[in-house]
Enzyme design. Structure first.
Site, PDB file in Angstrom:
ATOM      1  N   ARG A  75      45.571 159.456  -3.228  1.00 25.37           N
ATOM      2  CA  ARG A  75      46.287 158.840  -1.994  1.00 25.37           C
ATOM      3  C   ARG A  75      46.463 157.391  -2.294  1.00 25.37           C
ATOM      4  O   ARG A  75      45.467 156.670  -2.597  1.00 25.37           O
ATOM      5  CB  ARG A  75      45.516 159.014  -0.548  1.00 25.37           C
ATOM      6  CG  ARG A  75      45.915 158.039   0.617  1.00 25.37           C
ATOM      7  CD  ARG A  75      45.195 158.656   1.802  1.00 25.37           C
ATOM      8  NE  ARG A  75      45.690 157.597   2.641  1.00 25.37           N
ATOM      9  CZ  ARG A  75      44.904 156.561   3.654  1.00 25.37           C
ATOM     10  NH1 ARG A  75      43.491 156.599   3.064  1.00 25.37           N
ATOM     11  NH2 ARG A  75      45.363 155.927   4.085  1.00 25.37           N
ATOM     12  N   HIS A 119      49.605 150.032   4.900  1.00 23.50           N
ATOM     13  CA  HIS A 119      47.860 149.829   4.645  1.00 23.50           C
ATOM     14  C   HIS A 119      47.870 148.339   4.884  1.00 23.50           C
ATOM     15  O   HIS A 119      47.386 147.679   3.924  1.00 23.50           O
ATOM     16  CB  HIS A 119      47.642 150.391   3.230  1.00 23.50           C
ATOM     17  CG  HIS A 119      45.917 150.594   3.369  1.00 23.50           C
ATOM     18  ND1 HIS A 119      45.478 151.921   3.320  1.00 23.50           N
ATOM     19  CD2 HIS A 119      44.835 150.081   3.504  1.00 23.50           C
ATOM     20  CE1 HIS A 119      44.035 151.726   3.286  1.00 23.50           C
ATOM     21  NE2 HIS A 119      43.649 150.517   3.553  1.00 23.50           N
ATOM     22  N   GLU A 164      45.251 153.489   9.624  1.00 23.38           N
ATOM     23  CA  GLU A 164      44.095 152.675  10.619  1.00 23.38           C
ATOM     24  C   GLU A 164      44.910 151.676  11.584  1.00 23.38           C
ATOM     25  O   GLU A 164      44.671 150.412  11.441  1.00 23.38           O
ATOM     26  CB  GLU A 164      42.996 151.958   9.848  1.00 23.38           C
ATOM     27  CG  GLU A 164      42.262 153.179   9.174  1.00 23.38           C
ATOM     28  CD  GLU A 164      40.832 152.466   8.294  1.00 23.38           C
ATOM     29  OE1 GLU A 164      41.139 151.247   8.524  1.00 23.38           O
ATOM     30  OE2 GLU A 164      40.170 153.237   7.871  1.00 23.38           O
ATOM     31  N   ASN A 292      40.041 159.098   9.033  1.00 21.16           N
ATOM     32  CA  ASN A 292      38.952 158.182   8.163  1.00 21.16           C
ATOM     33  C   ASN A 292      37.827 158.114   9.022  1.00 21.16           C
ATOM     34  O   ASN A 292      37.502 157.512  10.006  1.00 21.16           O
ATOM     35  CB  ASN A 292      39.655 156.747   7.980  1.00 21.16           C
ATOM     36  CG  ASN A 292      40.787 156.770   6.878  1.00 21.16           C
ATOM     37  OD1 ASN A 292      40.907 157.864   6.374  1.00 21.16           O
ATOM     38  ND2 ASN A 292      41.250 155.456   6.897  1.00 21.16           N
ATOM     39  N   TYR A 294      33.776 156.652   8.630  1.00 20.84           N
ATOM     40  CA  TYR A 294      32.703 155.987   8.085  1.00 20.84           C
ATOM     41  C   TYR A 294      31.294 156.092   8.691  1.00 20.84           C
ATOM     42  O   TYR A 294      30.445 156.293   8.149  1.00 20.84           O
ATOM     43  CB  TYR A 294      33.027 154.537   7.594  1.00 20.84           C
ATOM     44  CG  TYR A 294      34.055 154.219   6.407  1.00 20.84           C
ATOM     45  CD1 TYR A 294      33.769 154.329   5.284  1.00 20.84           C
ATOM     46  CD2 TYR A 294      35.598 154.751   6.956  1.00 20.84           C
ATOM     47  CE1 TYR A 294      34.825 154.355   4.376  1.00 20.84           C
ATOM     48  CE2 TYR A 294      36.429 154.444   6.008  1.00 20.84           C
ATOM     49  CZ  TYR A 294      36.023 154.417   4.627  1.00 20.84           C
ATOM     50  OH  TYR A 294      37.005 154.302   3.654  1.00 20.84           O
ATOM     51  N   GLU A 363      39.848 159.275   4.307  1.00 16.29           N
ATOM     52  CA  GLU A 363      38.738 158.140   3.645  1.00 16.29           C
ATOM     53  C   GLU A 363      37.390 158.593   4.358  1.00 16.29           C
ATOM     54  O   GLU A 363      37.070 159.054   5.580  1.00 16.29           O
ATOM     55  CB  GLU A 363      39.012 156.861   4.129  1.00 16.29           C
ATOM     56  CG  GLU A 363      40.284 156.347   3.405  1.00 16.29           C
ATOM     57  CD  GLU A 363      40.429 154.961   3.977  1.00 16.29           C
ATOM     58  OE1 GLU A 363      39.386 154.081   4.345  1.00 16.29           O
ATOM     59  OE2 GLU A 363      41.791 154.391   3.985  1.00 16.29           O
TER      60      GLU A 363
HETATM   61  O1  IFM Z   1      38.586 149.364   2.321  1.00 17.35           O
HETATM   62  C1  IFM Z   1      38.768 149.930   3.513  1.00 17.35           C
HETATM   63  C2  IFM Z   1      40.128 150.459   3.745  1.00 17.35           C
HETATM   64  O2  IFM Z   1      41.148 149.585   3.351  1.00 17.35           O
HETATM   65  C3  IFM Z   1      40.502 150.968   4.969  1.00 17.35           C
HETATM   66  N1  IFM Z   1      39.489 151.877   5.655  1.00 17.35           N
HETATM   67  C4  IFM Z   1      38.006 151.352   5.411  1.00 17.35           C
HETATM   68  C5  IFM Z   1      37.861 151.054   3.967  1.00 17.35           C
HETATM   69  C6  IFM Z   1      36.524 150.488   3.644  1.00 17.35           C
HETATM   70  O3  IFM Z   1      36.231 149.215   4.628  1.00 17.35           O
END
Ligand code: IFM
Length: 454
Positions: A75, A119, A164, A292, A294, A363
């Protein structure tokens, strides 16, 4: 490796501004990030993506890394200012050629390209004309998407319109921590809406250009957890969910804005940027949703920064974000490591949205702050634990069609306002020489993928 659904796709992800460099080469226009990085104090180490990992020249190294890793898919994002340098004028053939070569090389190695069209690197010329606050930018985005799809669509079937939109709107136009670095109320909410309109228009444009296209959008989702059971903290967590998650998932997946959203922003914005028909466009059926994940956000009720709603930024919602709770491990960035948040996110989507499209985790990853290549056991544990959560969600909930996982990121890169300190890569990058060195996590993942194939 946990038991994942049959045909589960493995990949790694990057983004143009974070890796390409070559900011002034071959006719690339200026982006909002080029400009933002020049603002004193905007980026922690005063750096920019002007050189980054130099992937514009070293892309063969990156493709070798991907092939060596044995992933099914890559990706990456296309830089809008390379393709349409002023956002709406002539197309820059040299920019398209770069992605043409990259896609050819991926296909030759049997790696499926997933192309993200936006992005975060908006052409500065469009920001000068209002940026995402104005609808025209959404239309320009669709025109640019059609150009890229028309060029790469004979080889690329998987398209992600936006990465995002929360970050491009709220972090960029309300929190001010990202480009274009503004702290607005109405403007930031208009930006969020126009990004989604852009997603809808671009989806139609891609489908018009590529018959076999599969189109999705990537949303960053972070479940909000109240610091206590008090009504005030629980209400704060709900406000956080509205701003961060539901503002995006509800329009895209249910064709509505969430209940309570108008109240959240009463006096901040009259939401007059919404037009009849927008939600139908925004919620056109997706071929997949990119998630995504985290971390979860732990929040408590807090006073508003501005007592006057009319001068309040859209980030100012009476919420304080807290550090990782006691007993919860955090990454070097302080992000709580809570794989159950991945599980809850996925199952929560299935609960809220009947007929949910297939999902790719587009992600997930963790950063360390060490400069030198070093063993990274925390990354291996992070990936293994989050994959377990994905596998559990797939096993527990038959409404979920989980199709794949992309690690963020293939290589260390420019981490936006944090500069080059945080390193998310499976491969270390020496920013002085450009040399890529696979980390222990790269070797671990390679062994897992080889075992799966074997
Ligand atoms: O680096 C970023 C990415 O560009 C978008 N998602 C989160 C990642 C980590 O912060």
């Amino acid at each position: 490796m946990p038991d994942l659904p049959a045909g589960f796709l493995w990949g790694a992800a990057t983004a143009a501004y974070q890796i390409e460099g070559a900011a002034g080469e071959d006719g690339r226009g200026e982006s909002i990030w080029d400009v933002f990085c020049r603002r004193p104090g905007a980026v922690a180490d005063g750096s920019s993506g002007a050189v980054a990992c130099d992937s514009y020249h070293r892309w063969r190294d990156d493709v070798d890394l991907l092939a060596g890793l044995g992933v099914d898919a890559y990706r990456f994002s296309v830089a809008w200012p390379r393709i349409v340098p002023d956002g709406g004028g002539p197309v820059n053939r040299a920019g398209l050629d770069y992605y043409d070569r990259l896609v050819d090389a991926l296909c030759e190695r049997g790696i499926r390209p997933f192309v993200t069209l936006y992005h975060w690197d908006l052409p500065q010329a469009l920001e000068d004309r209002g940026g995402w606050r104005v609808r025209d930018t959404a239309e320009r985005f669709a025109a640019y998407a059609a150009v890229v799809a028309g060029t790469l669509g004979d080889r690329v079937e998987d398209w992600i319109t936006l990465n995002e939109p929360y970050c491009s709107s709220i972090v960029g136009y309300a929190e001010g921590r990202h480009a274009p670095g503004r702290t607005e109320g109405h403007g930031a909410l208009a930006a969020a809406h126009h990004l989604l309109v852009g997603h809808g228009l671009a989806t139609a444009a891609i489908r018009g250009a590529v018959e076999q296209a599969r189109v999705g959008i990537t949303l960053n989702l972070s479940p909000a957890v109240a610091a206590s059971g008090s009504p005030a903290d629980r209400a704060a967590a709900h406000r956080q969910n509205l701003m961060l998650n539901l503002q995006f998932t509800d329009p895209v997946l249910a064709g509505r804005y969430p209940a309570g959203f108008e109240d959240l922003y009463a006096g901040v914005s009259d939401l007059s940027f919404r037009r009849d028909g927008d939600l139908a466009l925004i919620s056109a059926p997706l071929d997949f949703l990119g998630v995504n994940y985290y971390y979860r956000v732990h929040v408590a009720d807090a006073p508003y920064r501005s007592s006057d709603p009319a001068s309040r930024s859209a980030y100012d919602i009476g919420v304080r974000q807290l550090p990782a709770p006691a007993g919860v491990r955090a990454t070097d960035l302080g992000w709580p490591v809570e794989p159950e948040g991945m599980y809850d996110t996925l199952v929560g989507l299935a609960d809220r949205y009947p007929g949910l499209p297939p999902i790719y985790v587009t992600e997930n990853g963790c950063a360390e702050l060490r400069e030198e290549p070093a063993p990274d056991p925390e990354r291996i544990a992070f990936v293994a634990d989050h994959l377990d959560a994905v596998a559990r969600a797939a096993a527990d909930d038959d409404r979920l069609d989980l199709r794949g996982y992309f690690y963020w990121s293939l290589i260390d890169n420019f981490e936006w306002a944090r500069g080059y300190g945080p390193r998310f890569g499976l491969a270390h990058v020496d920013y002085r020489t450009g040399t890529r060195t696979p980390k222990a996590s790269y070797h671990w993942l390679r062994a897992q993928l080889a075992a799966r194939r074997g």
